[in-house]
Every structure is written in C-alpha cells, then in structure tokens.
Design an enzyme around this catalytic site. Structure first.
Site, mmCIF file in Angstrom:
data_model
loop_
_atom_site.group_PDB
_atom_site.id
_atom_site.type_symbol
_atom_site.label_atom_id
_atom_site.label_comp_id
_atom_site.label_asym_id
_atom_site.label_seq_id
_atom_site.Cartn_x
_atom_site.Cartn_y
_atom_site.Cartn_z
ATOM 1 N N GLN A 122 48.430 -1.636 11.551
ATOM 2 C CA GLN A 122 47.754 -0.434 11.060
ATOM 3 C C GLN A 122 46.351 -0.730 10.554
ATOM 4 O OE1 GLN A 122 50.541 1.059 8.127
ATOM 5 N NE2 GLN A 122 52.100 1.503 9.668
ATOM 6 N N HIS A 146 50.233 -0.312 5.859
ATOM 7 C CA HIS A 146 49.936 0.426 4.616
ATOM 8 C C HIS A 146 48.674 -0.065 3.915
ATOM 9 C CE1 HIS A 146 54.279 2.185 4.137
ATOM 10 N NE2 HIS A 146 53.851 2.204 5.390
ATOM 11 N N GLU A 152 53.941 13.624 0.791
ATOM 12 C CA GLU A 152 53.704 14.486 -0.369
ATOM 13 C C GLU A 152 52.236 14.747 -0.664
ATOM 14 O OE1 GLU A 152 54.280 11.588 -4.164
ATOM 15 O OE2 GLU A 152 56.158 12.173 -3.210
ATOM 16 N N TYR A 204 52.873 8.456 -10.001
ATOM 17 C CA TYR A 204 53.387 9.374 -8.971
ATOM 18 C C TYR A 204 54.707 8.918 -8.349
ATOM 19 C CZ TYR A 204 49.595 12.244 -10.180
ATOM 20 O OH TYR A 204 48.799 13.063 -10.938
ATOM 21 N N TYR A 246 63.657 4.353 6.412
ATOM 22 C CA TYR A 246 63.692 4.491 7.878
ATOM 23 C C TYR A 246 65.058 4.063 8.418
ATOM 24 C CZ TYR A 246 58.605 5.028 7.708
ATOM 25 O OH TYR A 246 57.338 5.461 7.433
HETATM 26 CA CA CA Z 1 55.575 10.612 -5.464
#
Ligand code: CA
Ligand code: CA
Length: 409
Positions: free
Chosen positions: A118, A185, A280, A290, A301
């Site tokens: 990525q 990521h 989200e 968060y 997954y």
């Molecule tokens: Ca969250």
C-alpha cells in the site's frame, strides 16, 4: 440494478413530495446499503449512525473522462491556474490539464519512496499561500533503516518551460515513528487548517503487534498529527504537557486514515478504513481517543471478533457514522459549490470498495442522508473544481488511473 431501482423510487418520491409544505429534509428514501452487516449482532449507538436514508431528491449526474491512461495515481489538487497536480503511487508527480491531455513529464525532486504493497507517493497539499510561496507538502512511505514509515516533505513547486514542474528545496519535515518493516496502513492525508496548521493522518501499520500502538500516545502509529510547516508540534496541541506523549498528536485510536477534509467551519473530518465492516466518519477533536483496536464496529477479515468485540467503551469516542459492509474510503472533499446545489454542505468521499462517490448530507454534526454515485471503478481521490464540478480519480486493479468529471445533467 439496485441503485437504478432506488433512483427510480427516489424520483417518484421527489415528485410525490414536491410542494412548499414538505422540504427535502422532511423525509428520504431507503438506505443505499441493504446487505447483511458483518457485525450481525452489533447495534448502532444512536439513530442515524449507519444506513441513513437516501435523500428524496438526488441530482442526475453525468460522468465524463477528462484524462485517461495515466499512471496509477493516488492524489490530486487543483492548482490556481486550473491545472491539476497529481501524485503517482510509484513515486512520481505530474501536472495534468483539467480539460484533458497527457500528464506532464515527472516532476524532478521527489524523494525515493517504498511503493510495495500500500506504499508509495501518497497525498499532496498546497500551502494556503501557494499562489505566492509555491510551497507544497506531500506524504510518502519512506524507505528507512529497518523498514519504512509515513513521512511528510515540503518543497517549492516551480513551473518549467515544458509545461511541467520541478521541486526545489525538498525537505522531509516529519516522520511517523516508529519505523516498521511492513507494507500496509500508511494512511495518509494532509489537510491545512484555517490557521496554517497541518493535519497529517496516518495508519497503525495493520499487523496485530503494531495496531495496539494506536492506543499508545508514546507511539506515532494510528494517529492524527497537527504540526507547523517545519514539522514541529503546535504549542497548543492537546498532549504537549503529557509526559511520554508525542507532542504532535491531535487525536489517537485510529486504524488507517486515508480520507480527511475541512468542513465549512474549518473543522477537520476524517474517514478511516475499519476492519471488515467498520469504516467510520469522525470529527477528530483535541486529545480524544477514537477507540481502535479496543472498540470498533465490524469484525476481523478472518471472521472473528476484534479484541473483545465491543462497539462502545467509556473514554472512547463513537464514530459520527459507520459503514458495514465497508465503502473503502479514499480522498474526500466538502462541497460548497453552486453547480450541484443538492450537494451543498455535503461530504463527498471516494469509495474504493463502493466504486463510486459517497455523498453524505449533513445536519449539523450528524449524517442525515447517504447517497451513492456509482462509477463502477475504484475511486482514489475526490476534489471540487473551481467551477463546482466534481473530479474523481480512479484506479484500476491493473494499475492505471483516469480522471473523471462529474456534473449535474
Ligand atoms: Ca473508532
Ligand atoms: Ca490532498
């Protein structure tokens, strides 16, 4: 077929509701999403946190190709002259005409990137004073001793006679730490706030041993940072006085933030990739947690629950909105144009998985309606052009990109 049916239903609804007594906000159609959620026994924390209705009136959107056969692009920004500055994952930067044509030759001065997995050359942002300073900021997965990590560099973009550009004084101003030997990521988006503060969103490097660091404020994984143009923490950042905390942190407990934009009030909003069924929308606020990976919607997954499988925990923030199944968020923009009046005040989010533009109509800080504009290909970035049309950057699995222009039919 499903979206066409909804469009038809919505059109009928909008006829039925036409008239001064009922505004568009009074009601809406069925949600876009009607498949079974992965987190089958999970419940939203409040009404309207997921699967919002489609608006009663949706504009008919026409899509045209602006430029095609481009390298695999990751981000785009409109330059003041109307051309588009783009980043390509493999590590090059180009300028493309907004009316079509080929990409310029690769812009000189881009540092080496680690484009495996990525990784690559990721987001780009123009400095708020770009017209006079020519300064740009860009993020990339930086090859380092022992692995790689997301870094941010600044440079001055100068025009060259061949219609392209070159970078002068390229300087790495910020490094997400720790370095990690992985290829997932990295985040990331770069957004300037109204006071010249630069928000940098990153990921937690995906693996089980790194993702727990999203909860650790001494680690740079899974965070939103807030820095100045030199890469230094802003003095009023929330954790500057906390012992052991990284002072650049704005918010924490994030998974992989690839979507960020300011709203009309200059406040930062983000969309992060969740696990299977946990994307989200958040409005990250100073010093708040968060939740990831302690609290999340969706599942692993592999099919198992994430951690204790909880969706709420004291001391962690609920998402403003979530998607299960996921949309696969990429770039986002806040729509303030006049060309598509139905979208005024909405967030436009690129969907890698949703294969289209996800339009979130807001009512204050809550999502009121969700609308999808399908384009049948992965969307990597979304920007609003100076004329109010919407530009979307696609990526194909084979590695090329196209720039699309969306207008109201
Ligand atoms: Ca969250
Ligand atoms: Ca950008």
């Amino acid at each position: 077929m499903r979206s066409r049916l909804f469009l038809l239903t919505a059109t009928i609804l909008s006829f039925a509701l036409a008239g001064p007594a009922l505004s568009q906000s009074a009601t809406g159609g069925a949600p876009v999403e009607n498949r079974r959620p992965n987190g089958a026994d999970q419940k939203p924390a409040f009404e309207g946190q997921t699967r919002a209705a489609q608006p009663a009136a949706m504009p008919k959107i026409t899509t045209e190709i602006v430029a095609e056969d481009l390298p695999h692009l990751w981000a785009m920004e409109f330059l003041p002259d109307g051309r588009i500055l783009v980043t390509a994952k493999e590590g090059s930067m180009h300028i493309v005409s907004a009316n079509g044509g080929e990409a310029s030759a690769a812009i000189e001065g881009v540092p080496e990137v680690d484009a495996s997995g990525q990784g690559g050359l990721l987001d780009v942002a123009l400095a708020p004073d770009f017209e006079t300073s020519g300064m740009i900021f860009f993020s990339f997965s930086e090859p380092r001793d022992g692995g790689n990590g997301t870094s941010v560099a600044s440079a001055k973009l100068v025009q060259t006679e061949d219609g392209g550009g070159a970078l002068e004084g390229t300087k790495v101003i910020f490094q997400q730490m720790p370095t990690y030997d992985g290829d997932k990521h990295y985040g990331s988006r770069l957004v300037f706030g109204p006071n010249d503060e630069l928000y940098v969103t990153v990921g937690e490097r995906s693996d089980r041993k790194t993702r727990v660091e999203a909860q650790d404020v001494s680690s740079g994984l899974g965070k939103v940072f807030r820095i100045d143009r030199e890469g230094k923490a802003l003095p009023d950042n929330p954790l500057v006085d906390r012992k052991g905390a990284r002072p650049e942190i704005w918010s924490y407990g994030h998974r992989n933030l690839q979507s960020a934009a300011l709203d009309g009030d200059g406040r930062l909003w983000t969309v992060e990739h969740g696990p299977k069924g946990g994307d989200e929308l958040n409005r990250p606020q100073a010093g708040l947690n968060y939740g990831w990976p302690k609290v999340t919607y969706g599942i692993e997954y592999s099919g198992g629950k994430v951690g204790d499988g909880i969706t709420a925990l004291e001391g962690t923030e609920q998402p403003v909105y979530y998607w299960d199944p996921v949309i696969g968020p990429s770039g986002m923009a806040f729509y303030e144009g006049d060309a598509i009046p139905e979208w005024k005040g909405a967030f436009l989010i690129g969907g890698l998985v949703a294969q289209g533009v996800v339009v979130l109509h807001m009512d204050g800080d809550k999502v009121k309606f969700e609308e999808h504009v399908p384009v049948e290909t992965r969307i990597r970035d979304v920007k609003v052009a100076p004329d109010g049309s919407v530009y979307a950057l696609t990526e194909s699995r084979r590695g090329g990109s196209t720039i699309l222009r969306l207008t109201k039919a």
